[in-house]
Design a protein around this motif. Structure first.
Motif, PDB file in Angstrom:
ATOM      1  N   UNK A  87       0.856  -1.187   0.000  1.00  0.00           N
ATOM      2  CA  UNK A  87       0.000   0.000   0.000  1.00  0.00           C
ATOM      3  C   UNK A  87       0.893   1.238   0.000  1.00  0.00           C
ATOM      4  N   UNK A  88       0.715   2.079  -0.998  1.00  0.00           N
ATOM      5  CA  UNK A  88       1.586   3.230  -1.195  1.00  0.00           C
ATOM      6  C   UNK A  88       1.798   4.025   0.091  1.00  0.00           C
ATOM      7  N   UNK A  89       3.044   4.348   0.362  1.00  0.00           N
ATOM      8  CA  UNK A  89       3.444   5.120   1.533  1.00  0.00           C
ATOM      9  C   UNK A  89       4.376   6.224   1.057  1.00  0.00           C
ATOM     10  N   UNK A  90       4.011   7.493   1.251  1.00  0.00           N
ATOM     11  CA  UNK A  90       4.749   8.588   0.631  1.00  0.00           C
ATOM     12  C   UNK A  90       5.462   9.512   1.603  1.00  0.00           C
ATOM     13  N   UNK A  91       5.125   9.489   2.902  1.00  0.00           N
ATOM     14  CA  UNK A  91       5.618  10.479   3.862  1.00  0.00           C
ATOM     15  C   UNK A  91       5.284  11.905   3.396  1.00  0.00           C
ATOM     16  N   UNK A  92       4.280  12.017   2.522  1.00  0.00           N
ATOM     17  CA  UNK A  92       3.884  13.312   1.995  1.00  0.00           C
ATOM     18  C   UNK A  92       4.914  13.947   1.084  1.00  0.00           C
ATOM     19  N   UNK A  93       5.866  13.166   0.612  1.00  0.00           N
ATOM     20  CA  UNK A  93       6.989  13.709  -0.150  1.00  0.00           C
ATOM     21  C   UNK A  93       6.944  13.281  -1.609  1.00  0.00           C
ATOM     22  N   UNK A  94       7.214  14.199  -2.536  1.00  0.00           N
ATOM     23  CA  UNK A  94       7.294  13.808  -3.946  1.00  0.00           C
ATOM     24  C   UNK A  94       8.437  12.840  -4.216  1.00  0.00           C
ATOM     25  N   UNK A  95       9.417  12.777  -3.318  1.00  0.00           N
ATOM     26  CA  UNK A  95      10.504  11.811  -3.484  1.00  0.00           C
ATOM     27  C   UNK A  95      10.010  10.377  -3.368  1.00  0.00           C
ATOM     28  N   UNK A  96       8.879  10.187  -2.676  1.00  0.00           N
ATOM     29  CA  UNK A  96       8.335   8.848  -2.457  1.00  0.00           C
ATOM     30  C   UNK A  96       6.885   8.752  -2.957  1.00  0.00           C
ATOM     31  N   UNK A  97       6.549   9.552  -3.935  1.00  0.00           N
ATOM     32  CA  UNK A  97       5.162   9.629  -4.392  1.00  0.00           C
ATOM     33  C   UNK A  97       4.628   8.300  -4.896  1.00  0.00           C
ATOM     34  N   UNK A  98       5.494   7.429  -5.394  1.00  0.00           N
ATOM     35  CA  UNK A  98       5.047   6.144  -5.955  1.00  0.00           C
ATOM     36  C   UNK A  98       5.623   4.961  -5.195  1.00  0.00           C
ATOM     37  N   UNK A  99       6.081   5.183  -3.980  1.00  0.00           N
ATOM     38  CA  UNK A  99       6.742   4.110  -3.227  1.00  0.00           C
ATOM     39  C   UNK A  99       5.720   3.166  -2.610  1.00  0.00           C
ATOM     40  N   UNK A 100       5.923   1.864  -2.831  1.00  0.00           N
ATOM     41  CA  UNK A 100       5.067   0.834  -2.244  1.00  0.00           C
ATOM     42  C   UNK A 100       5.950  -0.101  -1.418  1.00  0.00           C
ATOM     43  N   UNK A 101       5.856  -0.061  -0.093  1.00  0.00           N
ATOM     44  CA  UNK A 101       6.708  -0.904   0.748  1.00  0.00           C
ATOM     45  C   UNK A 101       6.423  -2.391   0.564  1.00  0.00           C
ATOM     46  N   UNK A 102       7.434  -3.192   0.849  1.00  0.00           N
ATOM     47  CA  UNK A 102       7.280  -4.646   0.780  1.00  0.00           C
ATOM     48  C   UNK A 102       6.838  -5.214   2.113  1.00  0.00           C
ATOM     49  N   UNK A 117      -8.911  -4.222   8.381  1.00  0.00           N
ATOM     50  CA  UNK A 117      -8.751  -4.231   6.924  1.00  0.00           C
ATOM     51  C   UNK A 117      -8.210  -2.867   6.526  1.00  0.00           C
ATOM     52  N   UNK A 118      -6.979  -2.830   6.020  1.00  0.00           N
ATOM     53  CA  UNK A 118      -6.352  -1.568   5.667  1.00  0.00           C
ATOM     54  C   UNK A 118      -6.910  -1.080   4.334  1.00  0.00           C
ATOM     55  N   UNK A 119      -7.519   0.108   4.376  1.00  0.00           N
ATOM     56  CA  UNK A 119      -8.252   0.611   3.209  1.00  0.00           C
ATOM     57  C   UNK A 119      -7.526   1.728   2.475  1.00  0.00           C
ATOM     58  N   UNK A 120      -6.510   2.318   3.086  1.00  0.00           N
ATOM     59  CA  UNK A 120      -5.785   3.431   2.486  1.00  0.00           C
ATOM     60  C   UNK A 120      -4.892   4.044   3.531  1.00  0.00           C
ATOM     61  N   UNK A 121      -4.505   5.301   3.305  1.00  0.00           N
ATOM     62  CA  UNK A 121      -3.657   6.024   4.236  1.00  0.00           C
ATOM     63  C   UNK A 121      -4.368   7.308   4.657  1.00  0.00           C
ATOM     64  N   UNK A 122      -3.895   7.934   5.723  1.00  0.00           N
ATOM     65  CA  UNK A 122      -4.416   9.241   6.111  1.00  0.00           C
ATOM     66  C   UNK A 122      -3.340  10.292   5.883  1.00  0.00           C
ATOM     67  N   UNK A 123      -3.774  11.454   5.444  1.00  0.00           N
ATOM     68  CA  UNK A 123      -2.853  12.491   4.996  1.00  0.00           C
ATOM     69  C   UNK A 123      -2.077  13.123   6.145  1.00  0.00           C
ATOM     70  N   UNK A 124      -0.919  13.665   5.797  1.00  0.00           N
ATOM     71  CA  UNK A 124       0.000  14.207   6.790  1.00  0.00           C
ATOM     72  C   UNK A 124       0.814  15.315   6.154  1.00  0.00           C
ATOM     73  N   UNK A 125       1.400  16.220   6.934  1.00  0.00           N
ATOM     74  CA  UNK A 125       2.360  17.156   6.344  1.00  0.00           C
ATOM     75  C   UNK A 125       3.568  16.396   5.793  1.00  0.00           C
ATOM     76  N   UNK A 126       4.249  16.978   4.825  1.00  0.00           N
ATOM     77  CA  UNK A 126       5.456  16.371   4.290  1.00  0.00           C
ATOM     78  C   UNK A 126       6.453  16.111   5.422  1.00  0.00           C
ATOM     79  N   UNK A 127       6.836  14.825   5.577  1.00  0.00           N
ATOM     80  CA  UNK A 127       7.753  14.371   6.630  1.00  0.00           C
ATOM     81  C   UNK A 127       7.183  14.563   8.029  1.00  0.00           C
ATOM     82  N   UNK A 128       5.903  14.897   8.132  1.00  0.00           N
ATOM     83  CA  UNK A 128       5.303  15.104   9.446  1.00  0.00           C
ATOM     84  C   UNK A 128       5.709  16.395  10.111  1.00  0.00           C
ATOM     85  N   UNK A 129       6.338  17.313   9.372  1.00  0.00           N
ATOM     86  CA  UNK A 129       6.840  18.542   9.974  1.00  0.00           C
ATOM     87  C   UNK A 129       5.796  19.652   9.905  1.00  0.00           C
ATOM     88  N   UNK A 130       5.354  20.094  11.073  1.00  0.00           N
ATOM     89  CA  UNK A 130       4.345  21.136  11.153  1.00  0.00           C
ATOM     90  C   UNK A 130       2.984  20.558  11.483  1.00  0.00           C
TER      91      UNK A 130
END
Length: 481
Positions: A87-102, A117-130
């Motif tokens: 399930x895509x995990x981005x840390x809110x960063x364009x560097x990881x916009x298409x990253x899918x962990x194993x 049942x994991x249905x998606x992700x919840x949004x966050x600031x980029x890197x959680x900062x702020x």
């Protein structure tokens, strides 16, 4: 029972009904998907949502098997700072916009193992900062109570999804109030556990990095306690872990005689927008009506010393975490993250040692404070939910903020000492004020390891008030569908 009725149930009630075969996971999933379709376009809290047909197939499969845990069949979207297998995990960063962990991070694995049942992700600031959940990958998460305002952060997506009834329970993480600030902004509960109760993965530094923790968010304290019981417990590969307790079984305690110390604005050190202190003081009077004893307290420690220690240790950890990034990748980080790294790279060993010494002295002062009081109370935030098109508040009550996160200073005392802190909803801004209709919360902070006592006080508060039952405008009343 129709969908609007299911939306108002707690996760614990859903679980009890699923386990009793009175409700099927597929019915819950259909309700979840319908509410996401109805509300998420306006709020933008759930991101990287999985295919609805695939989710319905998983839910129907859960209909026919014995429950794996209390979260069996309950939809859950995981904060986008937590890796989730497939399930895509981005840390809110364009560097990881298409990253899918194993593989799952430990937190996600524990919640999945309890049947969610994991249905998606919840949004966050980029890197959680702020404490404002916006990023260049998914955009801005908006407050369900006023779509022109922020939902806070960094667990803003989780808080907004709970308030908008898209989720029944959610995970979050908290270094600088990220489980508390968005909870206060969205009229729900957010709990920062004692440090070490909810361990992280054995990656990178695990000895010095003791400022941040993961934890639960929910619309009821029972749900908080039940999710915490899933998240908590030692990771043998990580130092300083705490043992879990049967938190749900420890909720029912009388608050009569409970001693609460009220720290307000820390003797004027923390700038507060009008109406916040008054709302919290009204809540404390209600605690007194419930039998608690509330004493206003002078500042127990110099606020500027706490801030000095905080920004030093935080910058050190951020500089270390981003050291593996190349110069080209660092140039793509948000300005606030680049600032954190620059601050950390300029630190001396002496400065870090001094910050750690200040932290140690504050921990000792707090321990003496808790010899006299069961809880200490502070506002959850220094500002009301602010406009969603801001990056961060430049001033608070006429006082200029000298960093991107100075306006969040009120959460530092608990974070720096690793104390358990529960944000409880305390109501809304007064009609006719600039904050009219906007939610606010109050922190109930306990001694290290005193998580069960903090949650019990929150349970008594929830039963007496039920603030999260006040729905945001975009949620229809029960029985309306």
């Amino acid at each position: 029972m129709n969908g609007s009725d299911l939306l108002e149930l707690s996760a614990s009630d859903l679980s009890r009904m699923i386990h009793a075969r009175q409700l099927a996971p597929s019915e819950v999933m259909a309700t979840h998907l319908a509410q996401v379709a109805a509300a998420n376009g306006a709020v933008n809290a759930v991101v990287s949502a999985r295919d609805p047909e695939v989710l319905m197939a998983e839910a129907r499969a859960a209909d026919d098997v014995a429950p794996a845990g209390w979260l069996h069949g309950i939809p859950l979207a995981v904060k986008d700072l937590c890796a989730t297998a497939g399930l895509r995990t981005t840390w809110g960063s364009p560097l990881f916009a298409d990253f899918v962990p194993e593989k799952d991070d430990l937190l996600a694995a524990r919640m999945r193992g309890a049947g969610a049942i994991l249905t998606g992700k919840t949004n966050t600031p980029e890197w959680g900062h702020g404490s404002h959940s916006f990023n260049p990958v998914f955009g801005v998460t908006r407050n369900p109570y006023d779509l022109t305002r922020t939902a806070g952060g960094s667990s803003g997506g989780a808080a907004a999804a709970l308030a908008a009834r898209m989720l029944w329970v959610a995970d979050g993480s908290d270094m600088m109030g990220s489980l508390r600030n968005p909870a206060g902004f969205c009229n729900i509960y957010g709990f920062r556990p004692s440090w070490g109760l909810v361990p992280g993965d054995a990656e990178g530094d695990t000895f010095l990095a003791t400022l941040a923790t993961e934890g639960p968010m929910a619309r009821t304290v029972e749900d908080l306690a039940r999710l915490l019981a899933v998240q908590a417990g030692p990771n043998p590969e990580v130092p300083f872990c705490r043992d879990a307790q049967d938190f749900p079984a420890l909720l029912d305690r009388d608050v009569k005689g409970l001693r609460i110390g009220w720290l307000g604005n820390w003797g004027g050190a923390y700038a507060m927008e009008p109406g916040i202190l008054e709302l919290c003081e009204a809540a404390l009077r209600q605690f007194e009506d419930m039998g608690a004893v509330v004493d206003p307290l002078p500042p127990p420690f110099p606020a500027e010393k706490l801030w000095q220690a905080w920004i030093t240790l935080r910058a050190m950890l951020n500089a270390g975490a981003f050291r593996p990034f190349s110069a080209a990748r660092r140039a793509q980080l948000k300005p606030e993250t680049q600032w954190e790294i620059a601050q950390g790279e300029g630190l001396s060993a002496a400065a870090v040692h001094e910050a750690s010494t200040i932290r140690s002295r504050w921990y000792a002062h707090a321990a003496r404070l808790f010899a006299r009081y069961d809880l200490i109370a502070l506002p959850t935030a220094q500002v009301w939910p602010f406009p969603a098109d801001w990056r961060w508040p430049q001033e608070v009550a006429g006082r200029a903020m000298d960093t991107y996160h100075r306006w969040m200073e009120v959460v530092i005392p608990a974070s720096l000492a690793g104390l358990p802190a529960l944000s409880v909803p305390v109501g809304f801004g007064q009609p006719g004020s600039q904050a009219a209709g906007l939610p606010m919360g109050m922190q109930l902070i306990g001694p290290a390891g005193g998580d069960a006592g903090v949650l019990a006080a929150g349970q008594a508060w929830h039963r007496a008030t039920g603030w999260p039952q006040k729905r945001p405008p975009l949620v229809p009343p029960a029985n309306s569908r």
